[in-house]
Design a protein around this motif. Sequence first.
Motif, PDB file in Angstrom:
ATOM      1  N   ILE A   1       0.830  -1.208   0.000  1.00  0.00           N
ATOM      2  CA  ILE A   1       0.000   0.000   0.000  1.00  0.00           C
ATOM      3  C   ILE A   1       0.860   1.252   0.000  1.00  0.00           C
ATOM      4  CG2 ILE A   1      -1.612   1.351   1.405  1.00  0.00           C
ATOM      5  CD1 ILE A   1      -2.850  -1.334   2.247  1.00  0.00           C
ATOM      6  N   THR A   2       1.942   1.252   0.757  1.00  0.00           N
ATOM      7  CA  THR A   2       2.712   2.480   0.939  1.00  0.00           C
ATOM      8  C   THR A   2       4.014   2.533   0.151  1.00  0.00           C
ATOM      9  OG1 THR A   2       3.708   1.481   2.892  1.00  0.00           O
ATOM     10  CG2 THR A   2       1.793   2.891   3.238  1.00  0.00           C
ATOM     11  N   ILE A   3       4.765   1.462   0.124  1.00  0.00           N
ATOM     12  CA  ILE A   3       6.117   1.506  -0.438  1.00  0.00           C
ATOM     13  C   ILE A   3       6.140   1.784  -1.943  1.00  0.00           C
ATOM     14  CG2 ILE A   3       8.269   0.200  -0.766  1.00  0.00           C
ATOM     15  CD1 ILE A   3       7.851   1.175   2.079  1.00  0.00           C
ATOM     16  N   PRO A   4       5.312   1.140  -2.780  1.00  0.00           N
ATOM     17  CA  PRO A   4       5.387   1.471  -4.215  1.00  0.00           C
ATOM     18  C   PRO A   4       5.101   2.945  -4.517  1.00  0.00           C
ATOM     19  CG  PRO A   4       4.240  -0.591  -3.937  1.00  0.00           C
ATOM     20  CD  PRO A   4       4.438  -0.013  -2.572  1.00  0.00           C
ATOM     21  N   ARG A   5       4.162   3.540  -3.793  1.00  0.00           N
ATOM     22  CA  ARG A   5       3.874   4.966  -3.996  1.00  0.00           C
ATOM     23  C   ARG A   5       5.082   5.816  -3.608  1.00  0.00           C
ATOM     24  NH1 ARG A   5       0.389   8.673  -6.424  1.00  0.00           N
ATOM     25  NH2 ARG A   5       0.975  10.635  -5.489  1.00  0.00           N
ATOM     26  N   MET A   6       5.737   5.449  -2.509  1.00  0.00           N
ATOM     27  CA  MET A   6       6.913   6.189  -2.070  1.00  0.00           C
ATOM     28  C   MET A   6       8.039   6.050  -3.093  1.00  0.00           C
ATOM     29  SD  MET A   6       9.178   5.819   1.372  1.00  0.00           S
ATOM     30  CE  MET A   6       9.999   4.367   0.791  1.00  0.00           C
ATOM     31  N   LEU A   7       8.238   4.843  -3.640  1.00  0.00           N
ATOM     32  CA  LEU A   7       9.270   4.639  -4.650  1.00  0.00           C
ATOM     33  C   LEU A   7       8.963   5.432  -5.921  1.00  0.00           C
ATOM     34  CD1 LEU A   7       9.890   0.805  -4.245  1.00  0.00           C
ATOM     35  CD2 LEU A   7      11.317   2.678  -3.412  1.00  0.00           C
TER      36      LEU A   7
ATOM     37  N   ILE B   1       0.549  14.319  -3.218  1.00  0.00           N
ATOM     38  CA  ILE B   1      -0.419  13.247  -3.342  1.00  0.00           C
ATOM     39  C   ILE B   1      -1.796  13.909  -3.289  1.00  0.00           C
ATOM     40  CG2 ILE B   1      -0.443  12.772  -0.853  1.00  0.00           C
ATOM     41  CD1 ILE B   1      -0.930   9.808  -1.573  1.00  0.00           C
ATOM     42  N   SER B   2      -2.688  13.438  -4.130  1.00  0.00           N
ATOM     43  CA  SER B   2      -4.016  14.044  -4.179  1.00  0.00           C
ATOM     44  C   SER B   2      -4.805  13.687  -2.920  1.00  0.00           C
ATOM     45  CB  SER B   2      -4.769  13.570  -5.421  1.00  0.00           C
ATOM     46  OG  SER B   2      -5.051  12.190  -5.321  1.00  0.00           O
ATOM     47  N   TYR B   3      -5.856  14.449  -2.694  1.00  0.00           N
ATOM     48  CA  TYR B   3      -6.710  14.206  -1.531  1.00  0.00           C
ATOM     49  C   TYR B   3      -7.342  12.818  -1.598  1.00  0.00           C
ATOM     50  CZ  TYR B   3     -10.506  14.841   1.803  1.00  0.00           C
ATOM     51  OH  TYR B   3     -11.377  14.696   2.845  1.00  0.00           O
ATOM     52  N   THR B   4      -7.865  12.462  -2.777  1.00  0.00           N
ATOM     53  CA  THR B   4      -8.490  11.138  -2.901  1.00  0.00           C
ATOM     54  C   THR B   4      -7.456  10.033  -2.797  1.00  0.00           C
ATOM     55  OG1 THR B   4      -8.386  11.318  -5.307  1.00  0.00           O
ATOM     56  CG2 THR B   4     -10.452  11.923  -4.262  1.00  0.00           C
ATOM     57  N   GLY B   5      -6.267  10.250  -3.352  1.00  0.00           N
ATOM     58  CA  GLY B   5      -5.201   9.262  -3.239  1.00  0.00           C
ATOM     59  C   GLY B   5      -4.779   9.047  -1.795  1.00  0.00           C
TER      60      GLY B   5
ATOM     61  N   LEU C   1      -6.641   9.713   0.910  1.00  0.00           N
ATOM     62  CA  LEU C   1      -7.743   9.100   1.638  1.00  0.00           C
ATOM     63  C   LEU C   1      -7.855   7.613   1.322  1.00  0.00           C
ATOM     64  CD1 LEU C   1     -10.026   9.831   3.600  1.00  0.00           C
ATOM     65  CD2 LEU C   1     -11.493  10.115   1.617  1.00  0.00           C
ATOM     66  N   THR C   2      -7.665   7.261   0.066  1.00  0.00           N
ATOM     67  CA  THR C   2      -7.715   5.851  -0.328  1.00  0.00           C
ATOM     68  C   THR C   2      -6.585   5.065   0.312  1.00  0.00           C
ATOM     69  OG1 THR C   2      -8.676   6.508  -2.440  1.00  0.00           O
ATOM     70  CG2 THR C   2      -7.748   4.302  -2.310  1.00  0.00           C
ATOM     71  N   GLN C   3      -5.392   5.632   0.293  1.00  0.00           N
ATOM     72  CA  GLN C   3      -4.240   4.954   0.881  1.00  0.00           C
ATOM     73  C   GLN C   3      -4.422   4.776   2.388  1.00  0.00           C
ATOM     74  OE1 GLN C   3      -0.542   6.803  -0.175  1.00  0.00           O
ATOM     75  NE2 GLN C   3       0.672   5.133   0.655  1.00  0.00           N
ATOM     76  N   VAL C   4      -4.923   5.788   3.048  1.00  0.00           N
ATOM     77  CA  VAL C   4      -5.159   5.696   4.489  1.00  0.00           C
ATOM     78  C   VAL C   4      -6.230   4.656   4.791  1.00  0.00           C
ATOM     79  CG1 VAL C   4      -6.112   6.958   6.463  1.00  0.00           C
ATOM     80  CG2 VAL C   4      -4.345   7.996   5.076  1.00  0.00           C
ATOM     81  N   CYS C   5      -7.298   4.631   3.991  1.00  0.00           N
ATOM     82  CA  CYS C   5      -8.379   3.672   4.218  1.00  0.00           C
ATOM     83  C   CYS C   5      -7.882   2.242   4.074  1.00  0.00           C
ATOM     84  CB  CYS C   5      -9.537   3.947   3.251  1.00  0.00           C
ATOM     85  SG  CYS C   5     -10.976   2.908   3.550  1.00  0.00           S
ATOM     86  N   PHE C   6      -7.139   1.955   2.995  1.00  0.00           N
ATOM     87  CA  PHE C   6      -6.614   0.606   2.802  1.00  0.00           C
ATOM     88  C   PHE C   6      -5.594   0.237   3.880  1.00  0.00           C
ATOM     89  CE2 PHE C   6      -7.990   0.951  -1.752  1.00  0.00           C
ATOM     90  CZ  PHE C   6      -8.898  -0.090  -1.689  1.00  0.00           C
ATOM     91  N   ALA C   7      -4.770   1.187   4.275  1.00  0.00           N
ATOM     92  CA  ALA C   7      -3.796   0.915   5.335  1.00  0.00           C
ATOM     93  C   ALA C   7      -4.494   0.595   6.649  1.00  0.00           C
ATOM     94  CB  ALA C   7      -2.846   2.099   5.504  1.00  0.00           C
TER      95      ALA C   7
END
Length: 195
Positions: free
Chosen positions: A93-99, A109-113, A115-121
């Motif tokens: 969930i987190t590492i590929p986006r950071m890379l 990072i967009s607001y929806t991105g 929020l989506t990342q936080v929800c899945f995490a």
Amino acid sequence: MIICSVTCIFLISLFNAMESKKQTDTVEFLLLGLSEDPELQNTIFGLFLSMYLVTVLGNLLIILASISDSHLYTPMYFFLCNLSYTDISFISITIPRMLLNIQRQSKTISYTGCLTQVCFALVVDGLENFLLAAMAYDHYVAIFHPLRYTVIMNPRMCVLLILFSLSISIMDALLHSLMMLRLSFRTDLDPPLLL
């Protein structure tokens, strides 16, 4: 059924919130990195990529070992296999986006991105905690009720524990995400006036 309806309510609320936020052009968050040095960025990228690959491959080996040996078809290994899958999901969930951000030299990072990342995490983190609790219950039954262990921890009970863990973690994550939708973020960065 309850999970589907809660998910639909969340998506409708998310859509309505995004429609009301369209007053401003784009809401983005600025991500702070570990370092601004370009040479160190490549080192950080390599380090996190190698840790990501080792974690994914290690957990895939645990899943493969649990599935391939019929002697390991016990509740403990069933929960361990699910825990490994959860660990792969959490780190993915987190590492590929950071890379990706390191490679693109992008810090937004967009607001929806977000929020989506936080929800899945939150879903995966809650699931991991509940799986650890289910594993503790499995060990408790194995130690204190060894003669009735196979009756209590049957495959149906193990699947029910996994589904219960997943449903509780989804509801908890949706609740937190819905509460985040109510937050307002300042888009104007003008300094306050001093009198």
